[in-house]
Design an enzyme around this catalytic site. Structure first.
Site, PDB file in Angstrom:
ATOM      1  N   ARG A   1      -4.669  53.516  79.173  1.00 16.89           N
ATOM      2  CA  ARG A   1      -4.429  55.483  79.418  1.00 16.89           C
ATOM      3  C   ARG A   1      -5.177  56.414  79.635  1.00 16.89           C
ATOM      4  O   ARG A   1      -6.045  55.131  80.767  1.00 16.89           O
ATOM      5  CB  ARG A   1      -3.679  55.607  77.607  1.00 16.89           C
ATOM      6  CG  ARG A   1      -4.404  54.983  76.289  1.00 16.89           C
ATOM      7  CD  ARG A   1      -5.968  55.715  76.584  1.00 16.89           C
ATOM      8  NE  ARG A   1      -5.816  56.756  76.988  1.00 16.89           N
ATOM      9  CZ  ARG A   1      -7.630  57.441  76.916  1.00 16.89           C
ATOM     10  NH1 ARG A   1      -8.147  56.550  77.742  1.00 16.89           N
ATOM     11  NH2 ARG A   1      -8.193  58.433  77.349  1.00 16.89           N
ATOM     12  N   GLY A   2      -4.623  57.350  80.310  1.00 15.74           N
ATOM     13  CA  GLY A   2      -5.884  58.298  80.818  1.00 15.74           C
ATOM     14  C   GLY A   2      -5.540  58.359  81.753  1.00 15.74           C
ATOM     15  O   GLY A   2      -4.763  57.299  83.244  1.00 15.74           O
ATOM     16  N   ALA A   3      -5.327  59.302  82.826  1.00 11.13           N
ATOM     17  CA  ALA A   3      -4.253  59.615  83.856  1.00 11.13           C
ATOM     18  C   ALA A   3      -4.965  59.057  85.319  1.00 11.13           C
ATOM     19  O   ALA A   3      -4.325  58.560  86.178  1.00 11.13           O
ATOM     20  CB  ALA A   3      -4.849  61.569  84.677  1.00 11.13           C
TER      21      ALA A   3
ATOM     22  N   ARG B   1       5.098  57.618  81.300  1.00 12.28           N
ATOM     23  CA  ARG B   1       4.806  58.870  81.502  1.00 12.28           C
ATOM     24  C   ARG B   1       4.695  60.314  82.299  1.00 12.28           C
ATOM     25  O   ARG B   1       4.779  60.162  82.709  1.00 12.28           O
ATOM     26  CB  ARG B   1       2.930  58.552  80.566  1.00 12.28           C
ATOM     27  CG  ARG B   1       3.301  57.806  80.329  1.00 12.28           C
ATOM     28  CD  ARG B   1       2.513  57.246  79.142  1.00 12.28           C
ATOM     29  NE  ARG B   1       1.579  58.912  78.383  1.00 12.28           N
ATOM     30  CZ  ARG B   1       0.527  58.774  78.093  1.00 12.28           C
ATOM     31  NH1 ARG B   1      -0.787  57.711  78.274  1.00 12.28           N
ATOM     32  NH2 ARG B   1       0.228  59.856  77.042  1.00 12.28           N
TER      33      ARG B   1
ATOM     34  N   GLN C   1      -7.746  58.976  69.617  1.00 12.39           N
ATOM     35  CA  GLN C   1      -8.342  58.598  71.397  1.00 12.39           C
ATOM     36  C   GLN C   1     -10.074  58.876  71.314  1.00 12.39           C
ATOM     37  O   GLN C   1     -11.122  57.953  71.751  1.00 12.39           O
ATOM     38  CB  GLN C   1      -8.049  59.313  72.631  1.00 12.39           C
ATOM     39  CG  GLN C   1      -6.596  58.591  72.732  1.00 12.39           C
ATOM     40  CD  GLN C   1      -4.820  59.976  72.408  1.00 12.39           C
ATOM     41  OE1 GLN C   1      -5.989  60.555  71.803  1.00 12.39           O
ATOM     42  NE2 GLN C   1      -4.435  59.552  73.048  1.00 12.39           N
TER      43      GLN C   1
ATOM     44  N   ASP D   1      -4.878  65.588  82.837  1.00 11.86           N
ATOM     45  CA  ASP D   1      -3.782  64.858  83.517  1.00 11.86           C
ATOM     46  C   ASP D   1      -3.109  64.781  84.731  1.00 11.86           C
ATOM     47  O   ASP D   1      -2.435  64.259  85.055  1.00 11.86           O
ATOM     48  CB  ASP D   1      -2.686  64.411  82.069  1.00 11.86           C
ATOM     49  CG  ASP D   1      -3.860  63.161  81.403  1.00 11.86           C
ATOM     50  OD1 ASP D   1      -3.241  61.961  80.952  1.00 11.86           O
ATOM     51  OD2 ASP D   1      -4.428  63.761  80.640  1.00 11.86           O
TER      52      ASP D   1
ATOM     53  N   ASN E   1      -4.238  68.880  79.446  1.00 10.50           N
ATOM     54  CA  ASN E   1      -4.866  67.382  78.994  1.00 10.50           C
ATOM     55  C   ASN E   1      -4.612  67.588  77.518  1.00 10.50           C
ATOM     56  O   ASN E   1      -3.488  68.033  77.288  1.00 10.50           O
ATOM     57  CB  ASN E   1      -6.542  68.007  78.562  1.00 10.50           C
ATOM     58  CG  ASN E   1      -7.056  67.075  78.644  1.00 10.50           C
ATOM     59  OD1 ASN E   1      -7.082  65.871  79.001  1.00 10.50           O
ATOM     60  ND2 ASN E   1      -7.663  66.843  77.448  1.00 10.50           N
ATOM     61  N   LYS E   2      -4.953  66.628  77.332  1.00  8.63           N
ATOM     62  CA  LYS E   2      -4.837  66.138  75.482  1.00  8.63           C
ATOM     63  C   LYS E   2      -3.959  67.359  74.967  1.00  8.63           C
ATOM     64  O   LYS E   2      -4.854  68.227  74.931  1.00  8.63           O
ATOM     65  CB  LYS E   2      -5.650  65.113  74.954  1.00  8.63           C
ATOM     66  CG  LYS E   2      -4.828  64.552  73.982  1.00  8.63           C
ATOM     67  CD  LYS E   2      -4.074  63.406  73.976  1.00  8.63           C
ATOM     68  CE  LYS E   2      -3.752  62.987  75.280  1.00  8.63           C
ATOM     69  NZ  LYS E   2      -2.817  61.846  75.450  1.00  8.63           N
TER      70      LYS E   2
END
EC number: 5.3.1.23
Length: 354
Positions: free
Chosen positions: A45-47, A88, A198, A239, A249-250
């Site tokens: 995960r993570g862009a 995603r 996370q 992201d 973002n998250k």
């Protein structure tokens, strides 16, 4: 560096981030479908890491294809790209990487001497190049961003924008790493980042791995600590960044940004240029991924909510540009008004190429 993902002779090897921090387990993808599942299930995960994973997915799919002619392979490539693109929806790096691999494929396939073997080798090289480019970009980002952080004090971060979210070094955490490498006496508050945790599971794990003092906070604690003067800066990843500087973002990032603004604390975003989506005018146009309700209703397999209650589980929120002090990229630091600074940075890059 923490090996988030890597190309191997057996397939693409991933550190399973769903098992951290208690277990370091690796899984190997042997097909593009495997990689799609790994992205969707947040094993990676993570862009930036998602983007390179998708590129490797295309390369792996082509390498293992049974197609006997280029026309058949072309049809398969379109299916691969479509499957990977549906994993995603928010991280624009995913689509950027897929389009780069698709463009490379068509450029190769259109050559008079094109062969499947040549295409396979070139696409693998392209995915590996993107992997190396990501690490180099993170290090350049770190160098630019280190100048903005305090020489001493506490920095708050939300979610994980570190080596685990990239191919190595990290975006927001890369800036922190670079500042520490230059002698800054920084410790970190890591928001736990519910519901997927996370921050608690990943950010704390990798910063402690590097010897950077880290304290995990519940997501609702940052405001009181800001008021008490215990936070000197906030830095997060992204992201997707719209053309006006709005940042996806998250989930929870928006709340932190509003609190930082209220308390006069700089709020920085660190992200590679590939995260900037100039085709999306504002944050209102960014699609927000909705994830499985079970991530909210359950913790470690135990149900935490009563049956029948409604659940909201957006993976991201959008922070308006007015709350963002600066956006740190590998090309340099962007300042408000972001539409103007993005345009100037693009023009500068084009001039340098010429």
């Amino acid at each position: 560096m923490i090996p988030t993902l890597e190309w191997t002779k057996d397939g693409v090897r991933f550190l399973d981030q769903t098992k951290l921090p208690l277990e370091e387990i690796y899984v190997t993808a042997t097909s593009y479908d495997d990689i799609a599942t790994i992205i969707r299930d947040m094993i990676v995960r993570g862009a930036p890491a998602i983007g390179v994973s998708a590129a490797m997915g295309v390369a792996l799919g082509v390498e293992r294809s049974k197609a006997t002619d280029i026309d058949s392979l072309t049809k398969e490539v379109e299916v691969m790209c479509d499957v990977l693109a549906k994993t995603r929806p928010t991280a624009v790096n995913l689509f950027w990487a897929i389009e780069r691999m698709r463009a490379k494929y068509y450029a190769l396939a259109s050559q008079p001497d094109a062969t499947i073997a040549k295409i396979q080798a070139s696409l693998i090289d392209e995915a590996k190049t993107m992997y190396n480019e990501d690490i180099a970009a993170c290090k350049r980002m770190g160098a630019f961003g280190a100048e903005l952080l305090p020489k001493s004090g506490t920095v708050l971060t939300h979610c994980n924008a570190g080596a685990l979210a990239t191919c190595g070094y990290g975006t927001a955490l890369g800036v922190i790493r670079a500042a520490v490498e230059r002698g800054a006496k920084i410790d970190v508050f890591a928001d736990e980042t519910r519901p997927y945790l996370q921050g608690a599971r990943l950010t704390a794990w990798e910063l402690l791995h590097d010897g950077i003092p880290t304290t995990v906070l519940c997501d609702n604690m940052s405001g009181s600590l800001m008021r008490a003067g215990r936070i000197q800066a906030v830095i997060v990843g992204a992201d997707r960044i719209a053309a006006n500087g709005d940042v996806a973002n998250k989930i929870g990032t928006y709340s932190v940004a509003v609190l930082a603004k209220e308390h006069g604390i700089p709020f920085f975003v660190a992200a590679p240029w590939s995260t900037i989506d100039l085709a999306t005018a504002t944050g209102d146009g960014i699609p927000i991924e909705q994830r499985d309700a079970r991530e909210v209703t359950h913790s470690n397999g135990k149900q935490m909510t009563p049956d029948g209650c409604g659940i909201e589980n957006p993976a991201f929120d959008v922070t308006p540009a007015k709350y963002v002090t600066a956006i740190i990229t590998e090309k340099g630091v962007l300042r408000s008004p972001y539409a103007d600074s993005m345009r100037a940075m693009m023009e500068e890059a084009e001039t340098a190429k010429a």
